[in-house]
Design an enzyme around this catalytic site. Structure first.
Site, short mmCIF file in Angstrom:
data_model
loop_
_atom_site.label_atom_id
_atom_site.label_comp_id
_atom_site.label_asym_id
_atom_site.label_seq_id
_atom_site.Cartn_x
_atom_site.Cartn_y
_atom_site.Cartn_z
CD GLU A 19 -52.52 -15.98 49.07
OE1 GLU A 19 -51.88 -17.01 49.33
OE2 GLU A 19 -53.11 -15.81 47.99
CB SER A 145 -53.37 -18.46 51.79
OG SER A 145 -52.02 -18.59 51.46
CE1 TYR A 219 -48.72 -18.72 55.29
CE2 TYR A 219 -50.98 -18.11 54.82
CZ TYR A 219 -49.80 -18.70 54.43
OH TYR A 219 -49.68 -19.26 53.20
NE ARG A 258 -49.41 -26.52 51.07
CZ ARG A 258 -49.71 -25.24 50.96
NH1 ARG A 258 -48.74 -24.33 50.94
NH2 ARG A 258 -50.97 -24.87 50.85
CG ASP A 260 -53.11 -27.85 50.49
OD1 ASP A 260 -51.96 -28.18 50.85
OD2 ASP A 260 -53.44 -26.66 50.30
CD GLU A 276 -55.99 -24.70 47.25
OE1 GLU A 276 -55.85 -23.86 46.35
OE2 GLU A 276 -56.41 -24.42 48.39
CG ASN A 278 -49.83 -22.75 46.91
OD1 ASN A 278 -49.23 -22.09 46.09
ND2 ASN A 278 -50.18 -22.27 48.08
N GLY A 282 -45.77 -20.99 50.45
CA GLY A 282 -45.11 -20.04 51.33
C GLY A 282 -43.73 -20.49 51.75
#
Length: 323
Positions: A19, A145, A219, A258, A260, A276, A278, A282
């Protein structure tokens, strides 16, 4: 931290994880936001001499804009703890647990957070038999990601069982997490630490133009539609916010996180699953945390300063506890 407080901030970014490009974009955005607020900024591209670089800069705080290993797995966090330097986002123990999807399940399931079943498998097992009934998902145990995610279906071209020469994460990782595939809608919730405690910001639905929400869809501009706030029933929205807050608190996340989700509408509330959490979301122009902050009336610059304020607040509390 108030707007009058001018700090020297090291923005730690780049590194050598998959990443890296995302981290560089995050770091550049954070650096510009801090400079716009009058702070002194030193950008450091992570390398093996990073500790010496940070020591030479002697910052007031480090903004950790790294993604993946070693910036998100506890390695950098342990180094900064030893150096006594305040830093943003989660600490060592939280980072070790949250980057490992199996450890995250073990931490969250006892607290009522719904997560898919599954198990960790050796990649070589996949060439002999399927670990779960198809369709199922294979993903690295400790990457973010959506790096290295594969969906294995009856109609797929991986073979049955998976062929050794088929391109997939089994060629890159010795172990993978196998989970049942959950059909339906992809959603995410950002949590931000504030003076009064953590707050779940909003629910965003992610609609990839094609395929699923993988690294490229995340992205690449135009590949995914972000619907914020998500057009979902109030009860599902409330459950998403609740589960994201629970994950943030149970894992011990700091600054921002964050979480998901996948939601199979046919299952109602029982069709909602956390995938998951994070700990280093980002901060690029396409990133979800800044987007949800904007929805809540917070500018990108305000968001960056709020994350730094949380880091300094935790550092002060930790020093008082040590004393």
């Amino acid at each position: 931290m108030t707007r009058q407080d001018k700090l020297h901030v090291v923005v730690l970014m780049g590194g050598w994880a998959n990443e890296r490009p995302v981290s560089l974009m995050s770091g550049e955005g954070v650096g510009k936001a801090l400079e716009a607020r009058g702070h002194r900024v030193t950008l450091i591209d992570m390398d093996r001499q990073v500790a010496a670089g940070i020591a030479a800069a002697a910052p007031d705080v480090v903004f950790n804009a790294l993604h993946g290993v070693p910036g998100e797995d506890g390695t950098v966090q342990g180094m900064l703890d030893l150096m006594g330097v305040p830093y943003t986002h989660s600490g060592l123990a939280t980072s070790v647990i949250a980057i490992d999807k199996q450890l995250t399940k073990q931490a969250l399931l006892p607290h009522g957070v719904p997560m898919p079943g599954g198990r960790v498998v050796r990649s070589t097992e996949l060439f002999e038999r399927d670990p779960l009934p198809r369709p199922y998902v294979l993903k690295p145990v400790n990457e973010g990601s959506s790096v290295g995610v594969a969906i294995v279906t009856d109609a797929g071209n991986y073979g049955q069982p998976i062929r050794r020469d088929a391109v997939g994460p089994w060629q890159e990782f010795d172990e993978l997490l196998a989970e049942p595939y959950i059909p339906g809608r992809e959603m995410t919730v950002a949590v931000l630490d504030e003076d009064s405690g953590p707050r779940a910001l909003a629910v965003t639905e992610l609609k990839p133009r094609s395929g699923f929400y993988d690294f490229d869809a995340k992205y690449t501009d135009g590949m995914t539609e972000h619907v914020c706030p998500a057009d979902i029933p109030d009860r599902i929205r409330d459950l998403c916010l609740q589960h994201a807050l629970t994950a943030h608190r149970v894992l011990g996340c700091r600054g921002t996180s964050r979480t998901d989700f996948r939601w199979d509408e046919s299952g109602g509330e029982d069709g909602l699953f956390v995938l998951e959490t994070n700990t280093q979301p980002g901060m690029t122009p396409l990133s979800l945390v800044p987007e949800q902050a904007r929805h809540c009336g917070m500018s990108y610059e305000d968001l960056v300063e709020a994350i730094i304020a949380a880091a300094l607040r935790h550092h002060r509390e930790r020093r008082r506890g040590d004393g």
